[in-house]
Design an enzyme around this catalytic site. Structure first.
Site, short mmCIF file in Angstrom:
data_model
loop_
_atom_site.label_atom_id
_atom_site.label_comp_id
_atom_site.label_asym_id
_atom_site.label_seq_id
_atom_site.Cartn_x
_atom_site.Cartn_y
_atom_site.Cartn_z
CB CYS A 47 13.54 -17.72 -32.24
SG CYS A 47 12.21 -16.36 -31.87
NE ARG A 59 19.35 -16.95 -32.19
CZ ARG A 59 19.81 -15.71 -32.47
NH1 ARG A 59 21.51 -16.34 -32.92
NH2 ARG A 59 19.22 -15.28 -33.58
CD1 TRP A 73 12.35 -13.95 -25.64
CD2 TRP A 73 11.25 -12.88 -27.16
NE1 TRP A 73 11.98 -13.05 -25.25
CE2 TRP A 73 11.80 -11.93 -26.11
CE3 TRP A 73 10.77 -12.04 -28.28
CZ2 TRP A 73 10.89 -10.69 -25.54
CZ3 TRP A 73 10.49 -10.47 -28.39
CH2 TRP A 73 10.73 -10.02 -26.93
CG ASN A 79 14.09 -17.05 -35.58
OD1 ASN A 79 13.80 -17.31 -34.88
ND2 ASN A 79 15.90 -17.31 -35.35
N GLY A 80 11.39 -13.62 -37.22
CA GLY A 80 11.44 -12.83 -37.79
C GLY A 80 9.64 -12.12 -37.86
CD GLU A 108 26.81 -1.14 -20.60
OE1 GLU A 108 26.48 -2.79 -20.40
OE2 GLU A 108 25.46 -0.86 -21.48
CE LYS A 139 26.07 -5.58 -20.10
NZ LYS A 139 25.10 -4.27 -20.19
CD GLU A 174 21.28 -6.18 -20.35
OE1 GLU A 174 21.15 -5.54 -21.19
OE2 GLU A 174 22.23 -5.38 -19.62
CG HIS A 222 19.51 19.76 -13.35
ND1 HIS A 222 19.04 21.45 -13.43
CD2 HIS A 222 21.01 19.78 -13.85
CE1 HIS A 222 19.84 22.34 -13.58
NE2 HIS A 222 21.21 21.24 -13.51
CE LYS A 277 25.17 -11.52 -26.13
NZ LYS A 277 25.84 -10.79 -25.27
#
Length: 611
Positions: free
Chosen positions: A2, A27, A74, A98-99, A482, A486, A489, A505, A606
């Site tokens: 947040c 964020r 968030w 936040n937390g 990666e 991307k 996401e 496999h 973020k």
């Protein structure tokens, strides 16, 4: 995850708070609000959804006052709603947080037994009730905050205002970031620097357990023991424009194109070509100590974990030290083997990633030497580390990491060279060759970016695909991981990254004419190249569509792939830096063509500052 903003000065606070919150949209959030103190009254405005909703409410009935706090939330406890949005209030107290408060249910029961009524489903509201109780007993606001946090188990960055104390913001932190911005006749609070860059470039990073009293005239900071302390003021060179889009449609696109500059900044002043060595400011490990290292453990999450996998290849190849790459979120929940001959390397863009920071502390507690690679000086990770190496990428606003990843890769490469020189596994001449390769990378990326029109054509053809497979061998395996990350996401397409040898496999069962397969196939190393050609043949035999990332002088793959994207040929260990650029562009353009919110993808944030 947040965002927090606070202001006290001689200007109306509400516009400053909303403007600061806009700078923290990257964020991730689902609601927002402000609390303004004016005329001994506390005015709170909150709204679910985008900041525009809050902005509209604030403009309709502007809360008046020159002191206030704001927040983007968030959801962790309680669904996104106006009632669950911050700031939370009780009587004359407003808080943003936040937390996570781990014992909030027990505290709520205790408070309800005293007659308290809660208006939200959140854990944060507990803070407002606890602080209000202390004020009712005649305690002043700073002490009320101190007494409240003693009752709380969990993590927090907390900012508090009260109409009974209309000239002060009280803030405190533990395991969640908080910075103080210093101005003339005005001062600021925020969870991240970009929120305040339009007002000041002088910042103080609060330490764990610190409590700050912020007024228009100044800032006083006290440690956990209640003693007044001086924390250093840091001058941030980022300008407000560095956090703007600069003509690009999205921050992510701007940051992809910033990579030549970001990598050049990461290398600048560190490479000693004449000596075949690397200079890291603050390096305090002697050659004798480095030679005692028996294992490197890399701790990271997400994209940073992928850079760590690439870093394993670099360090083992150049410094000849065994490397383990650990998912930080798993590391501390087992009984890891760590001793004083181990070097723990934490990698994080923000330096505040909760899982990585906790794993890093665990490794240190078990005796490991510690080194942090991150993008933010003064972050919790750099304060925890024996040695900190900054990536110098500059602000990264897009949630999907791009320039943070590539600057991490070149930083790891420099670290591998330095360790190799100190251990004697690299001669001066060999190190000079490696550093020469590094100097060529910014220009190579400039050349790669010219392939964007070709990538857009590929994106247009496959934007409606339901699944993607990414394949790479050796150093290209983390690039495949990666690339898949991307794409999933920001486009919300299911994508998997695999080592090429693992295709048979299991994943080969998925391949048909609807399956696009991205194959990262530079010629180096030659054995991996020969094997990856075999993978391409296997995909073709099953009707899959092949998108090949290949060296610019490679014409062998032309007749094998449906699409080829050519990139400059780099040495094997640096090829990941170059070959990841087309994959970033592919993810960006697929997501943009699908109409997605590229910079703020759903469910993501973020800076992941909670577990």
């Amino acid at each position: 995850m947040c965002g927090i903003v606070g202001y006290v000065g001689d200007k109306e606070s509400a516009p400053i708070l909303v403007s600061g919150l806009k700078k923290l949209e990257y964020r991730g959030y689902d609601s927002a609000g402000v609390a303004v103190v004016g005329g001994n009254a506390l005015n709170v405005v909150r709204a679910t959804g985008k900041l525009k909703n809050l902005e509209n409410r604030v403009s309709q009935e502007p809360p008046q006052g020159t002191l206030g706090i704001g927040h983007t939330r968030w959801a962790t406890h309680g669904r996104p709603s106006d009632e669950n949005a911050h700031p939370h209030t009780y009587k004359n107290v407003a808080v943003v947080h936040n937390g996570i408060i781990e014992n909030h249910l027990a505290l709520k029961e205790e408070l309800r037994a005293k007659g308290h009524v809660f208006s939200s489903e959140t854990d944060t509201e507990v803070f407002a009730h606890l602080i209000s109780d202390e004020l009712e007993r005649g305690v002043d606001l700073p002490d009320a905050v101190r007494l409240a946090i003693k009752q709380v188990k969990g993590t927090y960055a907390l900012a508090v205002v009260s109409s009974r104390d209309p000239n002060r913001i009280i803030c405190t932190k533990d395991a969640s970031p908080m910075v103080l911005g210093l101005g003339q006749g005005q001062n600021f609070v925020a969870s991240d620097v970009p929120a305040l860059l339009e007002h000041t470039r002088d910042f103080v990073y609060m330490e764990e357990g610190d409590l700050a009293i912020v007024t228009a005239q100044g800032v006083d900071i006290f440690n956990r023991q209640g003693n007044k302390v001086n924390r250093p003021t840091r001058r941030i060179d980022w300008t407000p424009m560095m956090a703007e889009k600069g003509g690009h449609k999205h921050f992510m696109h701007k940051e992809i194109w910033e990579q030549p500059r970001a990598i050049a900044d990461t290398l600048r002043g560190r490479m000693l070509l004449s000596e075949g060595d690397i200079h890291f400011e603050g390096w305090n490990l002697s050659a004798d100590k480095v030679r005692t290292i028996t294992k490197v453990t890399i701790l990271a999450c997400g994209t940073s974990w992928h850079s760590g996998v690439a870093g394993k290849h670099m360090i083992e190849s150049l410094a000849r030290i065994p490397v383990e790459v650990e998912l930080a979120s798993e590391f501390r929940y087992r009984d890891p083997i760590v001793d004083p001959t181990h070097l723990a390397i934490a990698i994080s863009q923000s330096g505040e990633t909760a899982d990585t920071l906790a794993a890093f502390k665990e490794a240190k507690a078990r005796g490991a030497m510690s080194l942090a690679i991150c993008n933010v000086m003064g972050s919790a990770m750099t304060r925890e580390a024996d040695i900190s190496v900054l990536t110098n990428a500059g602000p990264e606003i897009g949630v999907a990491s791009t320039k943070a990843f590539t600057t991490q890769l070149v930083t790891l490469y420099m670290l591998a060279v330095k360790l190799g020189r100190m251990r004697g596994t690299l001669t001066v001449k060999a190190a000079q060759e490696h550093l020469t390769h590094l100097t060529q990378i910014p220009k190579m990326i400039e050349d790669v970016l010219k392939c964007e029109p070709s990538v857009k054509r590929v994106a247009r053809e496959f934007m409606a695909a339901q699944d993607f497979l990414f394949l790479g061998r050796g150093p290209m395996h983390p690039v495949a991981l990666e690339g898949a990350l991307k794409l999933k996401e920001i486009s919300y397409i299911h994508a998997e990254g695999y080592a090429g040898g693992e295709m048979k496999h299991g994943p080969i069962a998925l391949i048909d004419e609807k399956m696009p397969v991205v194959v990262i196939a530079p010629k180096q190393p030659s054995v991996a190249y020969e094997k990856i050609i075999g993978n391409i043949e296997e995909v073709r035999a099953r009707g899959g569509k092949v998108i090949a990332i290949i060296d610019e002088d490679d014409h062998h793959v032309d007749g094998l792939a449906d699409h080829v994207i050519r990139i400059p040929a780099a040495c094997a260990l640096l090829a990941p830096v170059v070959s990841t650029i087309p994959l970033q562009l592919l993810a960006y353009h697929v997501a943009e063509m699908r109409g997605n919110d590229v910079d703020q993808p759903r469910n993501l944030a973020k800076s992941v500052t909670v577990e």
